[in-house]
Write a protein that holds these residues in place. Structure first.
Motif, mmCIF file in Angstrom:
data_model
loop_
_atom_site.group_PDB
_atom_site.id
_atom_site.type_symbol
_atom_site.label_atom_id
_atom_site.label_comp_id
_atom_site.label_asym_id
_atom_site.label_seq_id
_atom_site.Cartn_x
_atom_site.Cartn_y
_atom_site.Cartn_z
ATOM 1 N N MET A 42 -10.650 -58.653 107.488
ATOM 2 C CA MET A 42 -10.012 -58.584 108.778
ATOM 3 C C MET A 42 -8.805 -59.252 109.005
ATOM 4 N N LYS A 50 -7.070 -49.193 109.434
ATOM 5 C CA LYS A 50 -8.373 -48.624 109.830
ATOM 6 C C LYS A 50 -9.291 -49.729 108.915
ATOM 7 N N VAL A 53 -9.933 -52.848 111.187
ATOM 8 C CA VAL A 53 -10.866 -52.623 112.269
ATOM 9 C C VAL A 53 -12.202 -52.493 111.942
ATOM 10 N N ASP A 54 -12.615 -51.774 110.874
ATOM 11 C CA ASP A 54 -13.931 -51.405 110.512
ATOM 12 C C ASP A 54 -14.618 -52.912 110.202
ATOM 13 N N ALA A 56 -13.818 -55.664 111.356
ATOM 14 C CA ALA A 56 -13.987 -56.444 112.701
ATOM 15 C C ALA A 56 -15.169 -55.954 113.258
ATOM 16 N N LYS A 57 -15.430 -54.595 113.473
ATOM 17 C CA LYS A 57 -16.615 -53.859 114.061
ATOM 18 C C LYS A 57 -18.006 -54.547 113.154
ATOM 19 N N ALA A 58 -17.766 -54.511 112.072
ATOM 20 C CA ALA A 58 -18.976 -54.930 111.235
ATOM 21 C C ALA A 58 -19.379 -56.439 111.662
ATOM 22 N N LEU A 60 -18.747 -58.131 114.161
ATOM 23 C CA LEU A 60 -18.880 -58.717 115.424
ATOM 24 C C LEU A 60 -20.271 -58.906 115.943
ATOM 25 N N ARG A 66 -25.023 -59.277 122.158
ATOM 26 C CA ARG A 66 -24.932 -58.473 123.184
ATOM 27 C C ARG A 66 -25.340 -59.078 124.524
#
Length: 103
Positions: A42, A50, A53-54, A56-58, A60, A66
Motif C-alpha cells: 500500500m 490499482k 488500492v486493492d 488498502a481494501k484488504a 482495512l 465496522r
C-alpha cells in the motif's frame, strides 16, 4: 479442411490472447505477516495504483472494525451492562451477630 476426419477443431498454435508477463512487485523483502506485506504494498510508490488500492481494501478490516460489527446478542449484552448500575443485585448482609466469624 472441414470435411476431413480428425483435422477439424482443437487447439491451434498461436491462437488466443497473448500471454502477459507476471507482475513483479518492487517490495523485495519477504514478510511473514500478511498485514505487514499489505501495508508495504500500500505504501510502495512504485507499485501500480490499482494494486495499492486493492492492498488498502484488504488491510482495512484488520485496522478498523465496522460500526455494526457485533450482532444482536453482543448489543443486548452491552445494554444490559449499562443498565446493571441501577438494577444490580445487592450484596448479602454481613454477619454481625457472630462478631464477623463464620458460624
Amino acid at each position: 479442411m472441414a470435411g476431413v476426419k480428425g483435422r477439424s477443431g482443437g487447439a491451434r498454435p498461436g491462437a488466443g490472447r497473448p500471454k502477459k508477463e507476471p507482475d513483479i512487485l518492487a517490495v523485495a523483502s519477504t514478510f511473514d505477516d500478511p498485514a505487514k506485506f499489505l501495508r508495504a504494498v500500500m505504501n510502495d510508490i512504485a507499485s501500480d495504483a490499482k494494486l495499492r488500492v486493492d492492498a488498502a481494501k484488504a488491510l482495512l478490516p484488520y485496522v478498523h472494525a465496522r460500526k455494526g460489527e457485533g450482532g444482536k446478542k453482543e448489543e443486548a449484552a452491552d445494554r444490559a451492562k449499562a443498565a446493571a448500575g441501577r438494577f444490580a443485585t445487592a450484596a448479602p448482609p454481613k454477619l454481625v451477630a457472630a462478631g464477623g466469624k463464620k458460624v
